[in-house]
Design an enzyme around this catalytic site. Structure first.
Site, PDB file in Angstrom:
ATOM      1  N   ARG A 150       0.759  -1.277  -0.030  1.00 52.45           N
ATOM      2  CA  ARG A 150      -0.050  -0.114   0.115  1.00 52.45           C
ATOM      3  C   ARG A 150       0.922   1.535   0.089  1.00 52.45           C
ATOM      4  O   ARG A 150       0.570   2.259   0.696  1.00 52.45           O
ATOM      5  CB  ARG A 150      -0.776   0.008   1.168  1.00 52.45           C
ATOM      6  CG  ARG A 150      -1.916  -0.880   1.390  1.00 52.45           C
ATOM      7  CD  ARG A 150      -2.766  -1.070   0.311  1.00 52.45           C
ATOM      8  NE  ARG A 150      -4.225  -1.716   0.526  1.00 52.45           N
ATOM      9  CZ  ARG A 150      -4.153  -3.144   0.312  1.00 52.45           C
ATOM     10  NH1 ARG A 150      -3.288  -3.832  -0.115  1.00 52.45           N
ATOM     11  NH2 ARG A 150      -5.187  -3.815   0.597  1.00 52.45           N
ATOM     12  N   SER A 183     -10.620  -0.840   3.893  1.00 51.60           N
ATOM     13  CA  SER A 183      -9.630  -1.055   5.073  1.00 51.60           C
ATOM     14  C   SER A 183      -9.124   0.445   5.608  1.00 51.60           C
ATOM     15  O   SER A 183      -8.600   1.150   4.880  1.00 51.60           O
ATOM     16  CB  SER A 183      -8.541  -1.870   4.747  1.00 51.60           C
ATOM     17  OG  SER A 183      -8.776  -2.849   4.162  1.00 51.60           O
ATOM     18  N   GLU A 206      -4.456   3.433   6.974  1.00 57.16           N
ATOM     19  CA  GLU A 206      -4.300   3.169   5.723  1.00 57.16           C
ATOM     20  C   GLU A 206      -4.701   4.401   4.710  1.00 57.16           C
ATOM     21  O   GLU A 206      -4.524   4.802   3.966  1.00 57.16           O
ATOM     22  CB  GLU A 206      -5.025   2.150   4.826  1.00 57.16           C
ATOM     23  CG  GLU A 206      -4.410   1.948   3.510  1.00 57.16           C
ATOM     24  CD  GLU A 206      -5.385   0.687   2.845  1.00 57.16           C
ATOM     25  OE1 GLU A 206      -5.261  -0.589   3.318  1.00 57.16           O
ATOM     26  OE2 GLU A 206      -6.151   0.777   2.013  1.00 57.16           O
TER      27      GLU A 206
HETATM   28  N1  EPU Z   1     -10.343 -11.881  10.514  1.00 50.03           N
HETATM   29  C1  EPU Z   1     -10.909 -11.701  11.728  1.00 50.03           C
HETATM   30  N2  EPU Z   1     -12.121 -11.173  11.907  1.00 50.03           N
HETATM   31  C2  EPU Z   1     -13.074 -10.830  10.850  1.00 50.03           C
HETATM   32  C3  EPU Z   1     -12.484 -10.494   9.682  1.00 50.03           C
HETATM   33  C4  EPU Z   1     -11.125 -11.211   9.262  1.00 50.03           C
HETATM   34  O1  EPU Z   1     -10.358 -12.304  12.853  1.00 50.03           O
HETATM   35  O2  EPU Z   1     -13.942 -10.431  11.160  1.00 50.03           O
HETATM   36  C5  EPU Z   1      -9.163 -12.025  10.293  1.00 50.03           C
HETATM   37  C6  EPU Z   1      -8.825 -13.657   9.768  1.00 50.03           C
HETATM   38  O3  EPU Z   1      -8.068 -14.201  10.536  1.00 50.03           O
HETATM   39  C7  EPU Z   1      -8.810 -13.556   8.434  1.00 50.03           C
HETATM   40  C8  EPU Z   1      -7.742 -12.473   8.252  1.00 50.03           C
HETATM   41  O4  EPU Z   1      -8.185 -11.322   9.295  1.00 50.03           O
HETATM   42  O5  EPU Z   1      -7.959 -14.534   8.037  1.00 50.03           O
HETATM   43  C9  EPU Z   1      -7.806 -11.638   7.178  1.00 50.03           C
HETATM   44  O6  EPU Z   1      -8.929 -11.323   6.812  1.00 50.03           O
HETATM   45  P1  EPU Z   1      -9.092 -11.103   4.979  1.00 50.03           P
HETATM   46  O7  EPU Z   1      -8.538 -11.932   4.197  1.00 50.03           O
HETATM   47  O8  EPU Z   1     -10.449 -10.326   4.880  1.00 50.03           O
HETATM   48  O9  EPU Z   1      -7.984  -9.638   4.621  1.00 50.03           O
HETATM   49  P2  EPU Z   1      -7.634  -8.556   5.510  1.00 50.03           P
HETATM   50  O10 EPU Z   1      -5.990  -8.748   5.634  1.00 50.03           O
HETATM   51  O11 EPU Z   1      -8.118  -8.040   6.491  1.00 50.03           O
HETATM   52  C10 EPU Z   1      -6.616  -7.257   3.143  1.00 50.03           C
HETATM   53  C11 EPU Z   1      -6.812  -6.073   2.349  1.00 50.03           C
HETATM   54  C12 EPU Z   1      -8.099  -5.840   2.171  1.00 50.03           C
HETATM   55  C13 EPU Z   1      -8.470  -6.966   0.942  1.00 50.03           C
HETATM   56  C14 EPU Z   1      -8.223  -8.523   1.852  1.00 50.03           C
HETATM   57  C15 EPU Z   1      -8.229  -9.576   0.548  1.00 50.03           C
HETATM   58  C16 EPU Z   1      -5.339  -4.697   3.971  1.00 50.03           C
HETATM   59  C17 EPU Z   1      -5.491  -3.190   4.670  1.00 50.03           C
HETATM   60  N3  EPU Z   1      -6.456  -4.888   3.630  1.00 50.03           N
HETATM   61  O12 EPU Z   1      -7.592  -7.362   4.405  1.00 50.03           O
HETATM   62  O13 EPU Z   1      -8.066  -4.395   1.350  1.00 50.03           O
HETATM   63  O14 EPU Z   1      -9.552  -6.886   0.345  1.00 50.03           O
HETATM   64  O15 EPU Z   1      -6.992  -8.475   2.267  1.00 50.03           O
HETATM   65  O16 EPU Z   1      -7.227  -9.632   0.130  1.00 50.03           O
HETATM   66  O17 EPU Z   1      -4.363  -5.067   3.464  1.00 50.03           O
HETATM   67  C18 EPU Z   1      -8.899  -2.412   1.235  1.00 50.03           C
HETATM   68  O18 EPU Z   1      -7.419  -2.056   1.059  1.00 50.03           O
HETATM   69  O19 EPU Z   1      -9.807  -1.265   1.044  1.00 50.03           O
HETATM   70  C19 EPU Z   1      -9.098  -3.584   1.449  1.00 50.03           C
HETATM   71  C20 EPU Z   1     -10.401  -4.011   1.603  1.00 50.03           C
END
Ligand code: EPU
Length: 329
Positions: free
Chosen positions: A146, A226, A324
């Site tokens: 990012r 995010s 972010e």
């Molecule tokens: N999780 C929880 N509780 C929840 C949801 C998620 O504990 O309610 C934990 C779970 O362990 C899950 C982990 O968080 O495995 C990761 O969740 P997710 O796969 O949804 O991804 P993220 O790391 O939270 C990132 C990006 C998103 C992108 C997703 C999918 C960042 C800051 N965010 O989220 O980007 O869509 O991966 O690749 O890197 C954005 O930038 O606006 C955005 C939505």
């Protein structure tokens, strides 16, 4: 609650951009936005907001693949759809991310195992210091998670006007992230996955489904996606968390003694999921997203909630979350 800018300039060509930059009648400072989906304006803005309406998509066939060039003002998902409909692999996992092509290159958007810098070949910019057009290769854009030159030393200097992407016609889906393979298999069948018969459009629709199930629709509920970056901590810190909170702490090993922890998990464990204040809240299926739940949240209400979330994560885990979202005061 709405905030206002003193002036907005939508420009449709590089000539119009240059004219606006030289127009002494326009209030200063200038602030360039894309779709505005990743910024929090804290107050009315006294200067001029610049916004690209340079919208074209063209393509050239190369030996190495297909080069697709898009204007900075093309809505990002229109670009993803355009590519998927033509059978081009590359941006399908980044489908439905709000914003525009220029901002995608600035922010190095990423999702479901792909970052946009992996498919960018050139970023064309107007250099406001040298008053000339430049074409930067990805190596020159200092891309990181990012992050890019456009958010650091090049901020305010380079204005992205168009981006070229190296895309592929050969079968090259990226299904390795989380439950993507499982969702693709459920939707398209084992046979299509094993026999390499998926299309970019099929993968795109699976991603669109996953996102719609987890993230608020920006047309219906105001959010900036995010709100926080996923923090990167030393491996020892992760080891300590795993000891204190059990081995289930989700993480991505980045190598070099660094581990990325999902901010969503940290925020979730602090009990914020589904929180509703007077107007601002935390999205119930992705706690990384702060929402303007009623549409009437003031910038300060969003900022107060951000500060409370950061404080609780710091207190419970000793980890400082970094936003972010860009704050403009
Ligand atoms: N999780 C929880 N509780 C929840 C949801 C998620 O504990 O309610 C934990 C779970 O362990 C899950 C982990 O968080 O495995 C990761 O969740 P997710 O796969 O949804 O991804 P993220 O790391 O939270 C990132 C990006 C998103 C992108 C997703 C999918 C960042 C800051 N965010 O989220 O980007 O869509 O991966 O690749 O890197 C954005 O930038 O606006 C955005 C939505």
């Amino acid at each position: 609650m709405k905030v206002k800018a003193a002036c907005l300039v939508d420009y449709y060509s590089i000539e119009e951009l240059v004219e606006a930059l030289g127009n002494v009648g326009l209030p200063r400072p200038f602030f360039h936005i894309g779709g505005g989906s990743n910024i929090l304006l804290m107050n009315d803005f006294p200067g001029t907001v610049l916004h690209s309406c340079i919208r074209f998509i063209d393509h050239t066939r190369l030996e190495s693949g297909v080069s697709v060039r898009a204007g900075a003002g093309v809505p990002w998902d229109d670009f993803c759809l355009w590519c998927a409909e033509r059978g081009l692999w590359g941006p399908e996992n980044l489908s439905m991310i709000p914003g525009e092509v220029g901002a995608a290159a600035v922010q190095n958007i990423g999702a479901y195992g792909r970052e946009v810098c992996e498919i960018i070949s050139t970023v064309e910019c107007f250099d406001t210091e040298q008053h000339t057009m430049v074409a930067l290769r990805p190596e020159e854009c200092a891309y990181g998670y990012r992050d890019s030159i456009f958010k650091n030393e090049g901020k305010g200097r380079y204005i992205v006007t168009a981006v070229s992407f190296n895309l592929r016609e050969e079968y090259s889906p990226e299904l390795g992230y989380g439950n993507v393979l499982e969702a693709v298999t459920r939707s398209c069948g084992q046979f299509a996955v094993h026999e390499h018969m998926l299309t970019p459009s099929q993968v795109r629709s699976v991603i669109v489904n996953i996102r719609s199930g987890k993230l608020p629709d920006p047309v219906k509920v105001g959010s900036a996606g995010s709100f926080f970056r996923n923090p990167v901590v030393p491996a020892e810190k992760y080891g300590q968390l795993a000891r204190d909170f059990g081995e289930t702490v989700p993480h991505y090993d980045l190598g070099g003694g660094k581990v990325k922890i999902p901010a969503a998990w940290l925020i979730d464990r602090c009990g914020w999921k589904g929180y509703r204040g007077a107007n601002a809240g935390v999205w119930d299926s992705q706690p990384l997203v702060i929402v303007n739940a009623t549409g009437n949240a003031s910038p300060q209400e969003i900022k107060d909630l951000e500060d409370r979330i950061r404080a609780s994560v710091l207190e419970k885990f000793g980890i400082e979350l970094m936003p972010e979202v860009e704050h403009v005061s």
